[in-house]
Design a protein around this motif. Structure first.
Motif, mmCIF file in Angstrom:
data_model
loop_
_atom_site.group_PDB
_atom_site.id
_atom_site.type_symbol
_atom_site.label_atom_id
_atom_site.label_comp_id
_atom_site.label_asym_id
_atom_site.label_seq_id
_atom_site.Cartn_x
_atom_site.Cartn_y
_atom_site.Cartn_z
ATOM 1 N N GLN A 174 1.840 6.601 -6.977
ATOM 2 C CA GLN A 174 0.736 7.486 -7.355
ATOM 3 C C GLN A 174 1.131 8.963 -7.188
ATOM 4 O OE1 GLN A 174 -2.824 6.716 -5.081
ATOM 5 N NE2 GLN A 174 -4.006 8.271 -6.116
ATOM 6 N N VAL A 175 1.709 9.292 -6.025
ATOM 7 C CA VAL A 175 2.106 10.677 -5.752
ATOM 8 C C VAL A 175 3.200 11.145 -6.713
ATOM 9 C CG1 VAL A 175 3.187 12.224 -4.056
ATOM 10 C CG2 VAL A 175 1.416 10.643 -3.326
ATOM 11 N N MET A 180 3.150 14.181 -9.498
ATOM 12 C CA MET A 180 4.128 15.276 -9.459
ATOM 13 C C MET A 180 4.932 15.368 -10.754
ATOM 14 S SD MET A 180 5.563 14.926 -5.549
ATOM 15 C CE MET A 180 6.755 16.276 -5.679
ATOM 16 N N GLY A 181 4.664 14.455 -11.686
ATOM 17 C CA GLY A 181 5.376 14.463 -12.959
ATOM 18 C C GLY A 181 6.771 13.879 -12.865
ATOM 19 N N ALA A 182 6.978 13.027 -11.842
ATOM 20 C CA ALA A 182 8.298 12.411 -11.653
ATOM 21 C C ALA A 182 8.143 10.931 -11.313
ATOM 22 C CB ALA A 182 9.063 13.139 -10.556
ATOM 23 N N PRO A 183 7.645 10.118 -12.259
ATOM 24 C CA PRO A 183 7.447 8.686 -11.985
ATOM 25 C C PRO A 183 8.734 8.002 -11.528
ATOM 26 C CG PRO A 183 7.283 9.134 -14.345
ATOM 27 C CD PRO A 183 7.330 10.458 -13.655
ATOM 28 N N LEU A 236 7.337 13.587 2.022
ATOM 29 C CA LEU A 236 6.876 12.309 1.446
ATOM 30 C C LEU A 236 7.112 11.156 2.415
ATOM 31 C CD1 LEU A 236 7.929 12.260 -2.321
ATOM 32 C CD2 LEU A 236 5.622 12.000 -1.413
ATOM 33 N N GLN A 237 8.251 11.206 3.098
ATOM 34 C CA GLN A 237 8.587 10.160 4.074
ATOM 35 C C GLN A 237 7.552 10.150 5.208
ATOM 36 O OE1 GLN A 237 12.745 9.146 5.341
ATOM 37 N NE2 GLN A 237 12.126 10.094 7.247
ATOM 38 N N TYR A 238 7.204 11.336 5.683
ATOM 39 C CA TYR A 238 6.216 11.465 6.763
ATOM 40 C C TYR A 238 4.853 10.895 6.325
ATOM 41 C CZ TYR A 238 2.912 13.713 9.951
ATOM 42 O OH TYR A 238 1.901 13.945 10.841
ATOM 43 N N GLU A 268 0.831 -1.207 0.000
ATOM 44 C CA GLU A 268 0.000 0.000 0.000
ATOM 45 C C GLU A 268 0.866 1.259 0.000
ATOM 46 O OE1 GLU A 268 -3.400 0.039 -0.406
ATOM 47 O OE2 GLU A 268 -2.979 -2.089 -0.741
ATOM 48 N N ALA A 269 1.967 1.232 0.765
ATOM 49 C CA ALA A 269 2.882 2.379 0.814
ATOM 50 C C ALA A 269 3.561 2.581 -0.547
ATOM 51 C CB ALA A 269 3.930 2.165 1.899
ATOM 52 N N THR A 270 3.943 1.469 -1.179
ATOM 53 C CA THR A 270 4.575 1.532 -2.508
ATOM 54 C C THR A 270 3.602 2.121 -3.528
ATOM 55 O OG1 THR A 270 5.917 -0.411 -1.953
ATOM 56 C CG2 THR A 270 5.749 0.167 -4.285
#
Length: 208
Positions: A70-71, A75-78, A113-115, A63-65
């Motif tokens: 997705q995020v 953000m335009g940075a797959p 993002l880590q948070y 789920e985290a992956t």
């Protein structure tokens, strides 16, 4: 957590139906039999279908992956993600062409993002997990920069006899500063302020 109640002529059929609806396999689901059903006379009269409730156990790391992919796409940075788990610590190593977008200025975007990833992973995990998010070895490079900064500012504190306050940093970055100066007998360090503005202060040790 997804849940489905399904019926069938037998428990096995009901479970199969529920798994098909959840698009999963039995090893990733929890089955609760509500009614084993009844065949009845000639298989018709007085028969009762079997009823089961099947709960899908979502994998916290998956789920985290999924969240990170997705995020990063939005953000335009797959990114490509490599995951390593060490006990209760989960490392996500990100790589991609536009990775700088995900790191941000002084790692601020990466820290945010880590948070968020930590919130996602612990929503699905039975035990508390700590997330370390890294992008193309940024954390090591940042640690080296912080150690150099700590030593430089320690010298400044010793030379001026004044406290030196660093910019706000997340806890693990503050720890790098504290550790870097732990053996320096001429200064002491402490964390001051309230999150997210907590920062390290380097103080010269007054000699008698």
């Amino acid at each position: 957590m997804k849940q489905v109640t399904a019926t069938g002529q037998t428990v096995e059929e009901a479970v199969k139906s529920a798994l098909a609806q959840l698009k999963t396999t039995k090893d990733r689901a929890e089955v609760h039999i509500i009614d084993e059903g009844k065949k009845g006379i000639f298989g018709i009269f007085g028969s009762r279908p079997a009823v089961v409730k099947v709960t899908l156990s979502l994998d916290p790391i998956e789920e985290a992956t999924k969240f990170l992919k997705q995020v990063s796409s939005q953000m335009g940075a797959p990114v490509e993600i490599e995951v390593k788990r060490d006990g209760k610590q989960v490392h996500f190593m990100l790589s991609g062409e536009k990775i700088a977008l995900l790191i941000g200025k002084r790692g601020q975007t990466l820290n945010s993002l880590q948070y968020l990833t930590q919130l996602v992973i612990n929503r699905y995990s039975d035990q508390y997990l700590t997330v370390i998010l890294d992008a193309e070895d940024y954390r090591n490079r940042r640690s080296e920069t912080l150690i150099q900064l700590a030593n430089r500012l320690a010298q400044k504190a010793i030379k001026t006899g004044q406290d030196v306050a660093l910019e706000p940093m997340p806890s693990y970055e503050r720890k790098v500063i504290h550790t870097a100066l732990a053996d320096n007998k001429q200064v002491k360090t402490l964390s001051d302020g309230i999150e997210p503005h907590r920062h390290v202060v380097i103080s010269p040790v007054k000699t008698k």
